[in-house]
Scaffold this motif. Structure first.
Motif, mmCIF file in Angstrom:
data_model
loop_
_atom_site.group_PDB
_atom_site.id
_atom_site.type_symbol
_atom_site.label_atom_id
_atom_site.label_comp_id
_atom_site.label_asym_id
_atom_site.label_seq_id
_atom_site.Cartn_x
_atom_site.Cartn_y
_atom_site.Cartn_z
ATOM 1 N N MET A 128 130.756 -121.002 49.101
ATOM 2 C CA MET A 128 131.548 -120.341 50.122
ATOM 3 C C MET A 128 130.779 -119.139 50.663
ATOM 4 N N PHE A 129 130.806 -118.975 51.993
ATOM 5 C CA PHE A 129 130.076 -117.890 52.646
ATOM 6 C C PHE A 129 131.060 -116.953 53.331
ATOM 7 N N GLY A 130 130.602 -115.727 53.587
ATOM 8 C CA GLY A 130 131.433 -114.760 54.294
ATOM 9 C C GLY A 130 131.301 -113.378 53.697
ATOM 10 N N THR A 131 132.029 -112.428 54.293
ATOM 11 C CA THR A 131 132.027 -111.036 53.861
ATOM 12 C C THR A 131 133.455 -110.576 53.624
ATOM 13 N N ILE A 132 133.650 -109.788 52.567
ATOM 14 C CA ILE A 132 134.963 -109.219 52.253
ATOM 15 C C ILE A 132 134.799 -107.713 52.105
ATOM 16 N N SER A 133 135.585 -106.947 52.845
ATOM 17 C CA SER A 133 135.592 -105.489 52.689
ATOM 18 C C SER A 133 136.765 -105.105 51.786
ATOM 19 N N ILE A 134 136.463 -104.284 50.796
ATOM 20 C CA ILE A 134 137.464 -103.856 49.811
ATOM 21 C C ILE A 134 137.509 -102.340 49.801
ATOM 22 N N ALA A 135 138.669 -101.777 50.038
ATOM 23 C CA ALA A 135 138.852 -100.328 49.974
ATOM 24 C C ALA A 135 139.689 -99.988 48.750
ATOM 25 N N THR A 136 139.256 -98.974 48.007
ATOM 26 C CA THR A 136 140.000 -98.531 46.837
ATOM 27 C C THR A 136 139.527 -97.138 46.456
ATOM 28 N N THR A 137 140.079 -96.631 45.372
ATOM 29 C CA THR A 137 139.659 -95.323 44.887
ATOM 30 C C THR A 137 138.502 -95.486 43.902
ATOM 31 N N ALA A 138 137.760 -94.408 43.674
ATOM 32 C CA ALA A 138 136.602 -94.479 42.784
ATOM 33 C C ALA A 138 137.011 -94.820 41.356
ATOM 34 N N ASP A 139 138.178 -94.323 40.918
ATOM 35 C CA ASP A 139 138.602 -94.595 39.536
ATOM 36 C C ASP A 139 138.944 -96.063 39.341
#
Length: 209
Positions: free
Chosen positions: A1-12
């Motif tokens: 599977m190909f593609g890009t996923i952006s994940i936003a979260t906190t550093a902890d």
């Protein structure tokens, strides 16, 4: 599977929960690219609109999203601090300790606890230091600056050897790790693969705690 996923979260969350899982995910999906955005302000999150947002929220007040895991919280202090102040035997003594809070406002806060015989208590605490980053807050506790509430995912076995769990017979509110998707209609296969992986791995981790 190909593609890009952006994940936003906190550093902890990234350090304690997400990053330890990524080597296994990469083995399963070597062609998926991940873009990690950590500790972005809310205004930038709205602008960037990540594919996936991971955040820890109070379990008692869910605001949607998908629950991935639930964690207890503990009130902790360093041995050095307890040498100066002693070990509290009851919540009503907590006001005598320097309190470190997670947030951005140096305002009095109510700490809710559930006692051993189902007694509900609230203790009013005024922070001497307020910090909006949990990893930094944990470091402040380790340096003996005060007592603080930290989620269990930031308190591994090694850290619990360096910190004392205060009032273990009293329970604090739990927090739930939730995922939010920018896509509200048809979920792309790459996102489904990631969500299934996180639910499986985090659920397995919860069972082993």
């Amino acid at each position: 599977m190909f593609g890009t996923i952006s994940i936003a979260t906190t550093a902890d969350i990234a350090q304690a929960l997400l990053i330890p899982l990524l080597p296994r995910f990469q083995q399963q999906q070597p062609h998926l690219q991940l873009n990690l955005w950590l500790d972005l302000p809310l205004t930038e999150l709205r602008l960037r609109q990540p594919d996936l947002l991971l955040c820890a929220e109070a379990t008692a007040t869910p605001s949607g999203g998908t629950a991935l895991a639930q964690f207890t919280q503990h009130l902790v202090a360093s041995p050095a601090l307890l040498e100066r102040y002693g070990n509290p035997l009851h919540p009503d003594r907590l006001g005598q300790y320097p309190y470190l809070s997670n947030g951005t406002e140096l305002l009095p806060q109510l700490l809710a606890l559930q006692g051993p015989v189902a007694e509900a208590l609230q203790v009013r605490l005024t922070p001497i230091i307020c910090c909006n980053q949990l990893l930094a807050l944990r470091e402040l506790v380790l340096q003996g600056m005060g007592i603080a509430v930290l989620p269990e995912y930031l308190l591994g076995e090694q850290l619990l050897k360096q910190l004392h769990w205060l009032l273990p017979n009293y329970q604090l509110a739990t927090v739930t790790l939730r995922s939010y998707l920018s896509c509200t209609e048809i979920l792309p296969p790459r996102m489904q693969v990631l969500l299934d992986f996180l639910q499986q791995q985090l659920g397995r981790s919860a069972m082993n705690r």
